[in-house]
Write an enzyme that holds these catalytic residues in place. Structure first.
Site, short mmCIF file in Angstrom:
data_model
loop_
_atom_site.label_atom_id
_atom_site.label_comp_id
_atom_site.label_asym_id
_atom_site.label_seq_id
_atom_site.Cartn_x
_atom_site.Cartn_y
_atom_site.Cartn_z
N SER A 183 -47.41 -8.91 -41.18
CA SER A 183 -48.66 -8.27 -40.76
C SER A 183 -49.11 -7.16 -41.70
CB SER A 183 -48.52 -7.73 -39.34
OG SER A 183 -47.43 -6.84 -39.24
N HIS A 211 -50.71 -13.74 -37.76
CA HIS A 211 -51.71 -13.63 -38.82
C HIS A 211 -51.91 -14.93 -39.60
CE1 HIS A 211 -52.22 -9.31 -38.33
NE2 HIS A 211 -50.94 -9.33 -37.99
N LYS A 243 -56.65 -12.33 -32.91
CA LYS A 243 -56.91 -12.13 -34.33
C LYS A 243 -57.87 -13.22 -34.83
CE LYS A 243 -53.03 -9.17 -34.60
NZ LYS A 243 -51.60 -9.03 -34.42
C1 LIG Z 1 -50.82 -8.15 -33.62
C2 LIG Z 1 -49.45 -8.68 -33.61
C3 LIG Z 1 -48.76 -8.88 -32.42
C4 LIG Z 1 -49.29 -8.39 -31.11
O1 LIG Z 1 -50.30 -9.19 -30.62
P1 LIG Z 1 -51.32 -8.60 -29.54
O2 LIG Z 1 -51.94 -9.78 -28.94
O3 LIG Z 1 -52.25 -7.73 -30.30
O4 LIG Z 1 -50.48 -7.80 -28.58
C5 LIG Z 1 -47.53 -9.51 -32.45
N1 LIG Z 1 -46.99 -9.89 -33.62
C6 LIG Z 1 -47.59 -9.67 -34.80
C7 LIG Z 1 -46.93 -10.12 -36.07
C8 LIG Z 1 -48.83 -9.05 -34.83
O5 LIG Z 1 -49.43 -8.80 -35.99
#
Ligand SMILES: *Cc1c(COP(=O)(O)O)cnc(C)c1O
Length: 390
Positions: A183, A211, A243
């Site tokens: 991330s 991602h 995302k």
């Molecule tokens: C953003 C993210 C999460 C968390 O996801 P949310 O739906 O925002 O709680 C989990 N793992 C990774 C690698 C992330 O980048």
């Protein structure tokens, strides 16, 4: 004397954070997500969102959301295991299973909760979890919460992991856990090698592709699609929906037995209200665009390549990332904050990422691109970055 929060202690701690340039604050936006954000009374170009495909404010996704809200209302009313599991949730789960080539998929309210729930459902005291040292906080927290022994291996280093697994006895339950696309670095986990090692060691392999999902693979099914890895090779797959899907929530995909185990055991699944059905409906519309609009992925790749070429020309050191996440490591937290503030004053929103989100001494600007940017936006950012380093 009754317990009272001691304001002095809190204020002293907050002051320490400020002194160390680690204090975090929020900026309030007054527009929808998009390439241009209205914030603090002015417009800035957005280079920090994870809305990689530009679906968060897509008119057809919004229309699906509205239609479902008219039909089902807003709140889901309860947890999935009580009376909150609706048709939209169920159909989304079936579509996600089909999309990822897994037997089943299960929705969670957030990615954070999915990771806590999955790891704690599968792992216990006496088991051992191997984590990449740059894994997302939610994976680390899930590991800690499970009570299993915890070993962190060097980033993306399969040899180091192999060494750490040598003392592992085949009778002991083990799990290897990794981000798919990292991330804060944007690089990829070596999933092909990890899956071979996991199978040889009889360990679970869990991949959190928050991602990569939607963005990588020719159909957008993420890093596992890019590597062509089946359910057997990556038995525990997590994807998030906030995302690239521009919605909210997350899912885990895998075998029928895995999903049933998680339904029975994951406390962050059992003891929480299901997502609003309209969110599930909107996500189904997003999934349609993810599958159909390969131009969004192609455009993103083109923009990233343009940025990399331009950065090389002006002598900016990038990280080895082929994804839409392009960090510029500055080292010092104060430097990263100053760089981010400078860019903001110039009309570009690029977030400064500091410890503990990234390791000490590796504070950075985290630049992200969206399929809705155009080439001119990239060039404008490059000029601003050049002005910053001058
Ligand atoms: C953003 C993210 C999460 C968390 O996801 P949310 O739906 O925002 O709680 C989990 N793992 C990774 C690698 C992330 O980048």
């Amino acid at each position: 004397m009754p317990f009272m929060v001691n304001q002095q202690i809190l204020l002293a701690k907050l002051d320490d954070l400020k002194q160390a340039s680690l204090y975090r604050s929020r900026r309030m936006i007054e527009s929808a997500q998009g390439v241009v954000l209205q914030v603090e009374g002015r417009k800035v170009l957005n280079f920090c969102s994870n809305d990689y495909l530009g679906l968060a404010n897509n008119p057809e996704v919004i229309a699906s959301f509205k239609q479902a809200a008219d039909q089902y209302g807003v709140g889901s009313g309860s947890a999935h295991l009580v009376c909150g599991h609706g048709r939209e949730h169920h159909e989304l789960e079936e579509e996600l299973a089909d999309f990822t080539g897994r037997e089943r998929a299960l929705l969670f309210s957030t990615g954070y909760m999915a990771n806590l729930g999955v790891i704690t459902a599968l792992m216990d005291k006496g088991d051992v979890i191997y984590q990449d040292r740059l894994n997302h906080a939610s994976l680390l927290d899930g590991g800690l919460m499970s009570g299993a022994r915890f070993k962190r291996y060097l980033h993306a280093d399969v040899e180091n992991l192999q060494q750490k697994m040598q003392s592992h006895s085949l009778g002991q339950k083990a799990m290897i856990v990794t981000d798919g696309v990292f991330s804060m670095d944007g690089d990829f986990a070596p999933l092909d090698k990890l899956s071979v090692l996991a199978q040889r060691q009889h360990a679970y392999l869990m991949v959190d592709d928050a991602h990569g999902f939607g963005v990588l693979g020719s159909n957008g099914a993420g890093l596992v699609e890019q590597y062509q890895l089946s359910q057997q090779q990556v038995p525990v797959l997590v994807g998030t929906l906030g995302k690239a899907f521009g919605a909210s929530g997350a899912f885990v995909a895998g075998s029928d037995a895995l999903i049933e185990t998680i339904i029975q055991q994951a406390r962050s699944y059992i003891y929480t209200t299901a997502l609003p059905p309209a969110i599930a409906a909107a996500t189904r519309a997003s999934l349609h665009f993810v599958r159909q609009d390969s131009w969004r992925r192609d455009k993103l790749k083109m923009l990233v390549r343009r940025f990399q070429a331009g950065a090389r020309q002006i002598g900016l050191a990038l990280m080895p990332s082929a994804s839409a996440i392009q960090p510029i490591v500055l080292g010092d937290s104060l430097k990263a904050v100053q760089a981010s503030d400078y860019l903001f004053a110039q009309g570009f929103w690029v977030s400064a990422i500091r410890p503990p989100t990234v390791p000490l001494g590796s504070a950075r600007l985290r630049i992200t691109f969206s399929a809705l940017h155009d080439e001119q936006h990239v060039d404008q950012l490059l000029s601003a970055l050049q002005g910053m380093s001058a």
